[in-house]
Structure formats: C-alpha cells, structure tokens
Design a protein around this motif. Structure first.
Motif, short mmCIF file in Angstrom:
data_model
loop_
_atom_site.label_atom_id
_atom_site.label_comp_id
_atom_site.label_asym_id
_atom_site.label_seq_id
_atom_site.Cartn_x
_atom_site.Cartn_y
_atom_site.Cartn_z
N VAL A 138 -6.93 -23.54 -23.97
CA VAL A 138 -6.60 -23.33 -22.57
C VAL A 138 -5.09 -23.21 -22.43
O VAL A 138 -4.34 -24.06 -22.90
N LEU A 139 -4.66 -22.12 -21.78
CA LEU A 139 -3.23 -21.86 -21.60
C LEU A 139 -2.92 -21.74 -20.11
O LEU A 139 -3.57 -20.98 -19.39
N GLY A 140 -1.92 -22.49 -19.65
CA GLY A 140 -1.50 -22.40 -18.26
C GLY A 140 -0.24 -23.22 -18.06
O GLY A 140 -0.27 -24.45 -18.19
N PHE A 141 0.86 -22.55 -17.79
CA PHE A 141 2.15 -23.22 -17.62
C PHE A 141 2.54 -23.28 -16.14
O PHE A 141 1.93 -22.64 -15.29
N ARG A 142 3.58 -24.09 -15.87
CA ARG A 142 4.14 -24.18 -14.52
C ARG A 142 3.07 -24.49 -13.47
O ARG A 142 2.30 -25.42 -13.66
N LEU A 190 -1.89 -18.30 -12.30
CA LEU A 190 -1.91 -18.36 -10.84
C LEU A 190 -0.53 -18.17 -10.24
O LEU A 190 -0.37 -18.22 -9.02
N ASP A 191 0.46 -17.96 -11.07
CA ASP A 191 1.80 -17.66 -10.57
C ASP A 191 2.29 -16.42 -11.31
O ASP A 191 1.52 -15.78 -12.02
N ALA A 192 3.53 -16.05 -11.10
CA ALA A 192 4.07 -14.88 -11.80
C ALA A 192 3.98 -15.13 -13.30
O ALA A 192 4.53 -16.10 -13.82
N GLN A 235 -6.09 -14.21 0.87
CA GLN A 235 -4.91 -13.48 1.31
C GLN A 235 -3.68 -14.38 1.49
O GLN A 235 -3.74 -15.42 2.11
N LYS A 236 -2.57 -13.92 0.93
CA LYS A 236 -1.25 -14.53 1.15
C LYS A 236 -1.20 -16.02 0.85
O LYS A 236 -0.47 -16.77 1.47
N GLN A 237 -2.00 -16.46 -0.12
CA GLN A 237 -1.97 -17.88 -0.47
C GLN A 237 -0.93 -18.13 -1.55
O GLN A 237 -0.76 -17.32 -2.46
N SER A 238 -0.28 -19.26 -1.46
CA SER A 238 0.64 -19.66 -2.52
C SER A 238 -0.16 -20.09 -3.73
O SER A 238 -1.37 -20.30 -3.66
N SER A 239 0.53 -20.21 -4.87
CA SER A 239 -0.15 -20.63 -6.10
C SER A 239 -0.81 -21.99 -5.91
O SER A 239 -1.92 -22.24 -6.39
#
Length: 288
Positions: A138-142, A190-192, A235-239
């Motif tokens: 499983v990979l997911g940073f920040r 879920l982010d950039a 729509q337009k939700q933050s991470s």
C-alpha cells in the motif's frame, strides 16, 4: 428571492437519473470545469473515453441547448467562484446548528457519487486480485497517508503479507525489491501526485506488479501506470474531505476480499486477535 444553483449543483441533483455514459460526463464536468470551459465537445469526449454524441446527450439531459450553453454556465460559475474566493469559508458563516448536518451531508454525497462512478467489473477484478495476491503493498504519502494506513490495517486484520511503503529511501528500495508478478500494489493518490509516487509506481510496473489506484481525479497522472483506477469523492472537495469516501470504498474492497473465502479470513482474524490479546496480557503482567 430564488437561490441561484450552479450547473455542478444541478448535475449532482440529476446525477442518479443519468445513464452510465452520461454519469461519466457528469463527473468529468464536476471535476474539470476549466477544461470544459476551454475545450470542444469532441476533445472532452476523447478525454473521458466516450463519444461526442454522449457529451451532447448529457447536455440535453441537463435541459441545456447544447455544449455551448454548458460552457457558458461553467464560465459564469467560475467567475462567481473568483468573486467569492476572498470571503469566509461557508461553514464559518452558517449558523452553528446547521454545521453538523451540512458536513455529514457532504460526506454522504461524496460516498453516493463514488458508488455511481465505480465500474462494477473493475471492482470485481480488484477484489479477485486482492484475494489471490501473494503480497499486498500500500502506497500513499502526505494527505493520502490516512487512507493508506486505514487500508493497510484493515487488510492486516484478515491476512498476512501486507506492507505499507514508508516515505524513506531504504524502506522504498526494500519493498520494491521484494515485489514480483504475484504482488498487488494499491496506490492512494488523493492529493497532487508528486514524482516520488509516480516513480515508485513506474518501478513496480516494470516488475509486472498489478497496480490498483484510488484517486480523487479522473485525470490523475497515476492512470499512466495503474491497471485499474477508481475515482472517489465529490465536487470541489479537498483531499481531507475525500478521505471519507476513500475509506468507505477501501472498506468495501476488503469486505469483497473476505467474501471470497469468509471461513479462511475470519479464522485468521480470530487467531490474530488472540495473539494481540495474549501480548497485552503479558505486558500488563510485567507492569504488575
């Protein structure tokens, strides 16, 4: 006085009544308003993977005269967003008694949108891969790390050989080195998505590792490396807000895995829980 409703709010209101192809267009419009405002219907269809006629039919389903009117509505809404960008966060200006229902209703909408966007065949294939994989990574940073942690812990309750890739060079090199064609890598984006995540995904892909990506944008660059990609959120939700839908979706994946052999996974969970219980008993004994 009648309250103005943005085109994206109208789309959300009608979402459940749209066809599957039109829902793809709807989600793309919600997630990528700037692209809609500056590209042709043909270009948009190619980006989504549907025909131009599907894009036009979506406009008709929204009771618009065509794609041009959709662009005009989007441009009007974008201009309105700019004017409001300096104002307080909408939750701060609302009465406190409405805050709870507002936030939780947004979470509900996020999960409902995710349900509509998930391709059933891709979901079934992913469940099969999770069940059959020898090793799960499983990979997911920040901001994606919360969902990565949740997925890792939930999977670890039911099976062995579950590893979360940590953000340090030694751990990354070690985990990639142990991957093979029997491995499955979950990428939570879920982010950039920055270069470190893309580099790890590329190296895993070179080792014939199956990759399932969970993202909040259908245009995420992780799509270039993922075998299957799922888009979650609204729509337009933050991470941070998208995490709710991501947690719910990953929970469904784990439940799907368990359903493949419930007896096996339940037995492992019970044995694992017993080991933890014995460990806690020993720790308490030392303190006494």
């Amino acid at each position: 006085m009648e309250t103005y409703m943005s085109i994206c709010d109208e789309i959300k209101k009608r979402f459940i009544r749209l066809s599957r192809g039109q829902r793809k267009v709807a989600q793309f419009v919600i997630d990528n308003q700037n692209i809609i405002a500056t590209h042709t219907a043909s270009d948009v269809g190619k980006l989504i993977g549907v025909s131009e006629s599907t894009v036009i039919r979506f406009c008709y389903a929204m009771e618009l005269s065509g794609f041009s009117e959709l662009q005009e509505r989007i441009k009007r809404d974008l201009m309105g967003d700019e004017e409001r960008s300096q104002s307080d966060h909408p939750l701060i200006t609302k009465k406190q008694e409405h805050l709870l229902s507002d936030v939780m209703n947004r979470d509900i909408t996020s999960i409902l949108n995710t349900i509509q966007l998930v391709n059933e065949k891709d979901f079934e294939k992913s469940v099969k891969w999770v069940h059959e994989a020898g090793f799960l990574y499983v990979l997911g940073f920040r901001q994606s790390s919360a969902t990565a942690n949740f997925l890792t812990c939930t999977l670890g309750n039911y099976r062995k050989h579950v590893k979360q890739i940590q953000h340090d060079v030694e751990n990354i090199v070690q985990q990639i080195g142990s991957m093979d064609e029997q491995s499955l890598l979950f990428v939570v984006a879920l982010d950039a998505v920055l270069e470190d995540v893309l580099t790890i995904a590329k190296l895993a892909k070179n080792k014939n590792v199956k990759i399932v990506a969970i993202t909040n944008s259908s245009l995420s660059p992780i799509r270039d490396y993922a075998d299957i990609i799922f888009t979650v959120g609204a729509q337009k939700q933050s991470s941070a807000e998208t995490i709710i839908a991501a947690h719910s979706f990953t929970h469904a994946l784990v439940e799907g895995m368990v359903s493949q052999n419930r007896k096996q996974y339940t037995a492992y969970k019970k044995a694992n829980a017993q080991i933890e219980s014995n460990f806690l008993f020993l720790e308490k004994s030392k303190i006494i």
